[in-house]
Design a protein around this motif. Structure first.
Motif, PDB file in Angstrom:
ATOM      1  N   ARG A   1    -124.941  62.916 -48.384  1.00 25.26           N
ATOM      2  CA  ARG A   1    -126.139  62.201 -47.945  1.00 25.26           C
ATOM      3  C   ARG A   1    -125.845  60.718 -47.743  1.00 25.26           C
ATOM      4  N   PHE A   2    -126.474  60.171 -46.691  1.00 25.16           N
ATOM      5  CA  PHE A   2    -126.392  58.746 -46.387  1.00 25.16           C
ATOM      6  C   PHE A   2    -127.816  58.244 -46.142  1.00 25.16           C
ATOM      7  N   TYR A   3    -128.109  57.106 -46.718  1.00 27.37           N
ATOM      8  CA  TYR A   3    -129.444  56.538 -46.608  1.00 27.37           C
ATOM      9  C   TYR A   3    -129.369  55.189 -45.898  1.00 27.37           C
ATOM     10  N   GLU A   4    -130.523  54.699 -45.530  1.00 30.73           N
ATOM     11  CA  GLU A   4    -130.597  53.395 -44.866  1.00 30.73           C
ATOM     12  C   GLU A   4    -130.043  52.313 -45.796  1.00 30.73           C
ATOM     13  N   THR A   5    -129.453  51.309 -45.173  1.00 34.11           N
ATOM     14  CA  THR A   5    -128.768  50.175 -45.821  1.00 34.11           C
ATOM     15  C   THR A   5    -127.383  50.580 -46.347  1.00 34.11           C
ATOM     16  N   GLU A   6    -126.971  51.825 -46.190  1.00 35.05           N
ATOM     17  CA  GLU A   6    -125.607  52.217 -46.545  1.00 35.05           C
ATOM     18  C   GLU A   6    -124.698  52.105 -45.316  1.00 35.05           C
ATOM     19  N   ARG A   7    -123.403  52.038 -45.575  1.00 37.27           N
ATOM     20  CA  ARG A   7    -122.434  51.909 -44.489  1.00 37.27           C
ATOM     21  C   ARG A   7    -121.786  53.253 -44.188  1.00 37.27           C
ATOM     22  N   LEU A   8    -121.492  53.437 -42.913  1.00 37.94           N
ATOM     23  CA  LEU A   8    -120.875  54.681 -42.450  1.00 37.94           C
ATOM     24  C   LEU A   8    -119.678  54.352 -41.581  1.00 37.94           C
ATOM     25  N   ASP A   9    -118.531  54.947 -41.894  1.00 39.83           N
ATOM     26  CA  ASP A   9    -117.330  54.819 -41.069  1.00 39.83           C
ATOM     27  C   ASP A   9    -117.270  56.002 -40.115  1.00 39.83           C
ATOM     28  N   PHE A  10    -117.194  55.740 -38.823  1.00 44.07           N
ATOM     29  CA  PHE A  10    -117.195  56.810 -37.833  1.00 44.07           C
ATOM     30  C   PHE A  10    -116.359  56.410 -36.632  1.00 44.07           C
ATOM     31  N   LYS A  11    -116.006  57.429 -35.860  1.00 45.86           N
ATOM     32  CA  LYS A  11    -115.257  57.225 -34.622  1.00 45.86           C
ATOM     33  C   LYS A  11    -115.992  57.958 -33.506  1.00 45.86           C
ATOM     34  N   LEU A  12    -116.275  57.251 -32.429  1.00 42.22           N
ATOM     35  CA  LEU A  12    -116.972  57.848 -31.301  1.00 42.22           C
ATOM     36  C   LEU A  12    -116.005  58.635 -30.421  1.00 42.22           C
ATOM     37  N   LYS A  13    -116.579  59.528 -29.628  1.00 43.82           N
ATOM     38  CA  LYS A  13    -115.761  60.299 -28.694  1.00 43.82           C
ATOM     39  C   LYS A  13    -115.159  59.366 -27.638  1.00 43.82           C
ATOM     40  N   LYS A  14    -113.944  59.668 -27.210  1.00 40.33           N
ATOM     41  CA  LYS A  14    -113.204  58.893 -26.213  1.00 40.33           C
ATOM     42  C   LYS A  14    -112.868  57.493 -26.712  1.00 40.33           C
TER      43      LYS A  14
END
Length: 202
Positions: free
Chosen positions: A75-88
Motif C-alpha cells: 500500500r502507498f498513501y498520499e504524501t509518500e514517495r514512489l519510485d517508478f519507471k515509465l514505458k519507453k
C-alpha cells in the motif's frame, strides 16, 4: 346572379385549402419539435440523473501494488514517495504522491501519471539488517583485508603477504554487503500478475 353563386361556391373550398397550406409548416414544425423531445437519445434528463452522471469523484483512494507471494498487496498513501519507471523510458523517477485517483495519481510536479503507463516499480525495504549490512559489511571486509595484510606476523622476508584466509574472509564480507545492497531494493515489472490499482478508502 348564377355567376356570382358559382363563385360563392368556390370561395369556401379555396379558403380551406389556403388555411391548410398556411398552417402546414407550423404543424410540421410542432410535430418535429415533439418528436425531438420524445426521442430517447435527445430526451431531457431528469435533474437527478444529470447530477448523478456529472458528479465529481470526491472519493479518497490509496495506491496498491498487487503481486504474488506471501505479502500480496503493498500500500502507498498520499504524501509518500514512489519510485517508478515509465514505458519507453530508461531512467527511474522518484515522485511524491500528491493525489490518488481511480486511474492515475498526481506527482509532485502536478503531472498525471496513469497506472497503465508505468513499466516498473522499485520498492526500498525498511530492514535494519539490510540497511546496516549494505554499509558495514563492505567496510568490515576492507578493514580486515588491510589489517591482515599489514600485520607484521604475516610478513615474509619483510614484505606483506596476502593469505588465502585474508582473501576468503574479506571477500565474504564484501559479498555480504553487496547482497544486502541488492536485496534492499526490490523491482516489480508490471504485467498480468503484478499491477497497480487504486482502492477506495472506507
Amino acid at each position: 346572379m348564377p355567376y356570382l353563386a358559382i363563385h360563392r361556391c368556390w370561395i369556401l373550398p379555396i379558403l380551406s385549402i389556403c388555411c391548410v397550406l398556411g398552417l402546414q409548416p407550423i404543424l410540421c414544425a410542432q410535430v418535429e419539435e415533439e418528436q425531438a423531445v420524445e426521442t430517447p437519445g435527445q430526451r431531457i434528463r431528469n435533474p437527478e440523473d444529470t447530477f448523478r452522471i456529472e458528479k465529481p469523484d470526491y472519493a479518497e483512494y490509496f495506491l496498491a501494488l498487487e503481486k504474488p507471494g506471501f505479502v500480496k498487496r503493498l500500500r502507498f498513501y498520499e504524501t509518500e514517495r514512489l519510485d517508478f519507471k515509465l514505458k519507453k523510458e530508461s531512467h527511474w523517477q522518484k515522485s511524491l504522491l500528491v493525489d490518488i485517483r481511480k486511474d492515475y495519481f498526481v506527482s509532485d510536479d502536478f503531472a498525471r501519471i496513469y497506472f497503465e503507463d508505468i513499466k516498473s516499480v522499485r520498492i526500498r525495504r525498511d530492514s535494519w539488517f539490510l540497511n546496516q549490512g549494505s554499509i558495514l559489511l563492505p567496510i568490515a571486509g576492507l578493514g580486515y583485508f588491510l589489517m591482515d595484510t599489514l600485520n607484521p606476523a604475516n610478513r615474509f622476508e619483510g614484505e606483506p603477504v596476502i593469505t588465502n584466509r585474508n582473501i576468503t574472509l574479506s571477500g565474504s564480507l564484501l559479498m555480504g554487503g553487496l547482497l544486502c545492497q541488492i536485496f534492499k531494493t526490490q523491482r516489480y515489472r508490471m504485467g498480468k500478475w503484478k499491477y497497480l490499482k487504486a482502492i477506495q478508502k472506507f
